[in-house]
Design a protein around this motif. Structure first.
Motif, PDB file in Angstrom:
ATOM      1  N   ALA A  20     -10.203  12.697  -9.291  1.00 47.52           N
ATOM      2  CA  ALA A  20      -9.392  12.110  -8.219  1.00 47.52           C
ATOM      3  C   ALA A  20      -8.198  12.979  -7.832  1.00 47.52           C
ATOM      4  O   ALA A  20      -7.522  12.686  -6.845  1.00 47.52           O
ATOM      5  N   ARG A  31     -11.607   7.656 -17.422  1.00 47.60           N
ATOM      6  CA  ARG A  31     -10.823   6.668 -16.682  1.00 47.60           C
ATOM      7  C   ARG A  31      -9.348   6.806 -17.025  1.00 47.60           C
ATOM      8  O   ARG A  31      -8.976   6.890 -18.188  1.00 47.60           O
ATOM      9  N   LEU A  34      -4.333   3.186 -13.147  1.00 50.18           N
ATOM     10  CA  LEU A  34      -3.341   3.233 -12.074  1.00 50.18           C
ATOM     11  C   LEU A  34      -2.364   2.087 -12.239  1.00 50.18           C
ATOM     12  O   LEU A  34      -1.163   2.242 -12.097  1.00 50.18           O
ATOM     13  N   THR A  44      -6.544  -1.429 -12.408  1.00 47.07           N
ATOM     14  CA  THR A  44      -7.306  -0.481 -11.611  1.00 47.07           C
ATOM     15  C   THR A  44      -7.266   0.887 -12.271  1.00 47.07           C
ATOM     16  O   THR A  44      -6.297   1.236 -12.944  1.00 47.07           O
ATOM     17  N   TYR A  45      -8.333   1.645 -12.049  1.00 47.48           N
ATOM     18  CA  TYR A  45      -8.480   2.946 -12.668  1.00 47.48           C
ATOM     19  C   TYR A  45      -8.848   3.987 -11.627  1.00 47.48           C
ATOM     20  O   TYR A  45      -9.346   3.671 -10.562  1.00 47.48           O
ATOM     21  N   ARG A  46      -8.620   5.238 -11.987  1.00 51.74           N
ATOM     22  CA  ARG A  46      -9.153   6.354 -11.217  1.00 51.74           C
ATOM     23  C   ARG A  46      -9.840   7.267 -12.225  1.00 51.74           C
ATOM     24  O   ARG A  46      -9.551   7.226 -13.425  1.00 51.74           O
TER      25      ARG A  46
END
Length: 191
Positions: A20, A31, A34, A44-46
């Motif tokens: 990302a 992972r 965020l 939430t993950y990126r």
């Protein structure tokens, strides 16, 4: 499902996306959060490559923005058990059970529910010798380990001959203070 253990803990097998971080062409296999998870879900993950997830993890600080007291409370092995919660449920017309806040150990609270006559008695935190030691130090029954250490430190500074210009008139009091502290620091109430 992978047949053997992955070399890199945390790698998401079969991740189809790229890292990302703008300009990075590596596969995003790890992972990185965020937003933290909480009551409403996992957060939430990126997805990042190995180098960028290492960079992310080295900059992460769980305790950022917390005061010293909040950090100590978060690191406590019994964090969460010392807060006030509703009393035990009880049948109509029966005596209410003891409140959770009366206990430091959750197993003592659960077992107190089933002891006859326990609902009207408060569990004694100290035995007779420990109550006498608390009196020597001038502490109330609700004192915690931090208050015990603070009071001991104050009294040693007050009565120690090195702090009083060599005056040894308070030696007996100092010995009583040290003995009281030694007894109380090993007490179950301050464990």
């Amino acid at each position: 499902m992978a047949s053997k253990a992955s070399k890199w803990h945390g790698r998401v097998e079969g991740a189809a996306s790229r890292c990302a971080v703008p300009g990075c062409s590596e596969a995003g296999e790890f992972r990185a959060p965020l937003t933290p998870g909480g009551f409403d879900g996992p957060g939430t993950y990126r997805f990042l490559c190995l180098d960028h997830v290492r960079q992310h993890n080295s900059a992460y600080n769980f305790f950022a923005g917390m005061s010293t007291e909040e950090i100590e409370a978060a690191q406590s092995p019994i964090a969460g058990w010392d807060r006030r919660v509703r009393a035990f449920a009880h049948a109509p017309g029966a005596d209410p059970g003891p409140a959770w806040s009366e206990f430091k150990d959750p197993l003592d609270a659960i077992s107190a529910r089933f002891r006859p006559g326990q609902s009207r008695q408060r569990v004694q935190r100290f035995d007779a010798r420990e109550r006498e030691a608390m009196g020597v130090l001038g502490l109330a029954d609700d004192a915690d380990r931090q208050a015990l250490r603070k009071r001991y430190s104050e009294l040693v500074r007050r009565y120690h001959p090195d702090r009083n210009g060599g005056d040894r008139t308070h030696e007996k009091v100092l010995v009583r203070v040290i003995d009281a502290y030694q007894l109380l620091k090993g007490s179950r109430a301050f464990a």
